[in-house]
Design an enzyme around this catalytic site. Structure first.
Site, PDB file in Angstrom:
ATOM      1  N   LYS A   8       0.934  -1.016  -0.096  1.00 22.06           N
ATOM      2  CA  LYS A   8      -0.014   0.077  -0.420  1.00 22.06           C
ATOM      3  C   LYS A   8       0.903   1.256  -0.110  1.00 22.06           C
ATOM      4  CE  LYS A   8       0.855   1.188   4.467  1.00 22.06           C
ATOM      5  NZ  LYS A   8       1.631   2.246   4.625  1.00 22.06           N
ATOM      6  N   LEU A  87      11.178  -5.006   3.809  1.00 17.82           N
ATOM      7  CA  LEU A  87      10.863  -4.713   5.092  1.00 17.82           C
ATOM      8  C   LEU A  87      11.385  -3.031   5.672  1.00 17.82           C
ATOM      9  CD1 LEU A  87      12.369  -7.542   7.194  1.00 17.82           C
ATOM     10  CD2 LEU A  87      10.522  -7.440   5.774  1.00 17.82           C
ATOM     11  N   GLY A  90       7.488   1.368   4.870  1.00 12.01           N
ATOM     12  CA  GLY A  90       6.268   2.199   4.732  1.00 12.01           C
ATOM     13  C   GLY A  90       5.369   1.737   3.895  1.00 12.01           C
ATOM     14  N   ALA A  92       3.459  -1.583   4.153  1.00 17.28           N
ATOM     15  CA  ALA A  92       3.260  -2.458   5.087  1.00 17.28           C
ATOM     16  C   ALA A  92       3.136  -4.243   4.368  1.00 17.28           C
ATOM     17  CB  ALA A  92       1.810  -2.174   4.527  1.00 17.28           C
ATOM     18  N   GLY A  93       3.914  -4.577   4.266  1.00 19.77           N
ATOM     19  CA  GLY A  93       4.629  -5.590   3.557  1.00 19.77           C
ATOM     20  C   GLY A  93       3.981  -6.699   4.667  1.00 19.77           C
ATOM     21  N   GLY A  94       4.241  -6.920   5.920  1.00 22.28           N
ATOM     22  CA  GLY A  94       4.267  -7.110   6.720  1.00 22.28           C
ATOM     23  C   GLY A  94       2.801  -7.182   6.883  1.00 22.28           C
ATOM     24  N   ASP A 128      -2.428  -1.812   9.863  1.00 27.99           N
ATOM     25  CA  ASP A 128      -2.444  -1.925   8.575  1.00 27.99           C
ATOM     26  C   ASP A 128      -2.813  -2.934   7.673  1.00 27.99           C
ATOM     27  OD1 ASP A 128      -1.267   0.549   7.816  1.00 27.99           O
ATOM     28  OD2 ASP A 128       0.850  -0.372   7.391  1.00 27.99           O
TER      29      ASP A 128
END
Length: 267
Positions: A8, A87, A90, A92-94, A128
């Site tokens: 995102k 990683l 900013g 929202a990968g996790g 997120d």
């Protein structure tokens, strides 16, 4: 079986202030983009995660365990993660991976959970995650646990991500956050949706992110010096730009220690 975990970007990020529970109250206009991790799900007698990137305390396994405990699932799963989203970027990968895991297990295990149950799982696992669960243009409120999905409209095309090869931790950025300028978020985001005026976009975490990462500030200022209009996503470190020409994209190739990604709004 595969699920895509879409990244995102925050077109607007307004931090209202700190809440009694320790989280920050925020308002954000967000879009999903066509840049994603891939998660592959296979039946198994045990829970196993294979990843191309070593991630400490990977939240995917926490997500699996929560769903197993909540719905008394005795089966296991083998999950293979192809990690592409950096990683601490900013993007929202996790959170995207968590939400993709919720969707994937709902399908694999035939749970047929209603949206309300999926929302509860997402909100129990991050801030997120709710947005990433649905991957639609939306406004996010609260600590990220309230969502207002917007009509899709014409998707934003020609987005360029400049991802510095430095992670910026969200907790560190919020740790130095101080409200500088007050905006009327509702008016600004509604005006932007009508006019698409890029000058309306803002991110209250820009200056705090600079304090945490002087290198990010240097990269941002270099982009400005090239005559470009960068915007920060989330707490950083990714900057995004719109509608670059090929000549402008070529300028980005001379910046050290960044990854350049061309993408668009996902629909």
């Amino acid at each position: 079986m595969m699920e895509k975990a879409y990244a995102k970007i925050n077109l607007i990020l307004d931090i209202v202030g700190k809440r009694p529970d320790g989280y920050h109250e925020l308002k954000s206009l967000m879009i999903p983009i066509d840049f994603y991790d891939e998660l592959y799900f296979e039946p198994s007698d045990q829970v196993e995660l294979i990843s191309n990137v070593d991630i400490h305390n990977n939240a995917i396994l926490k997500t699996v365990q929560l769903i197993k405990d909540t719905y008394h699932i005795q089966r296991g799963v083998k999950i293979t993660l192809n990690k592409r989203i950096p990683l601490g970027a900013g993007l929202a990968g996790g959170s995207a991976d968590i939400s993709a895991t919720i969707r994937g297990l709902n399908r694999l295990w035939g749970l047929n959970l209603p949206n309300r149950a999926l929302t509860q799982l997402a909100n129990a696992l991050g801030s997120d995650t709710l947005f990433c669960l649905y991957n639609q243009r939306a406004v996010i409120y609260g600590r990220g646990d309230q969502i207002s999905i917007l009509p899709p409209g014409k998707p934003i095309q020609n987005i360029t991500l400049v991802c510095p090869n430095i992670p910026v931790l969200t907790k560190d950025v919020f740790g130095v956050f101080e409200k500088a300028v007050a905006h009327d978020f509702e008016i600004v985001y509604n005006t932007y949706l009508v006019t698409k005026k890029e000058s309306l976009l803002y991110n209250d975490l820009l200056e705090p992110a600079f304090k945490v990462s002087p290198k990010l500030k240097d990269i941002y200022n270099h982009l400005v010096s090239l005559g470009l209009k960068p915007h920060l996503s989330g707490s950083g470190s990714t900057c995004f730009l719109f509608d670059l020409t090929e000549d402008q994209k070529n300028l980005l190739k001379n910046i050290d220690d960044v990854t350049i990604i061309d993408t668009q709004e996902h629909q």
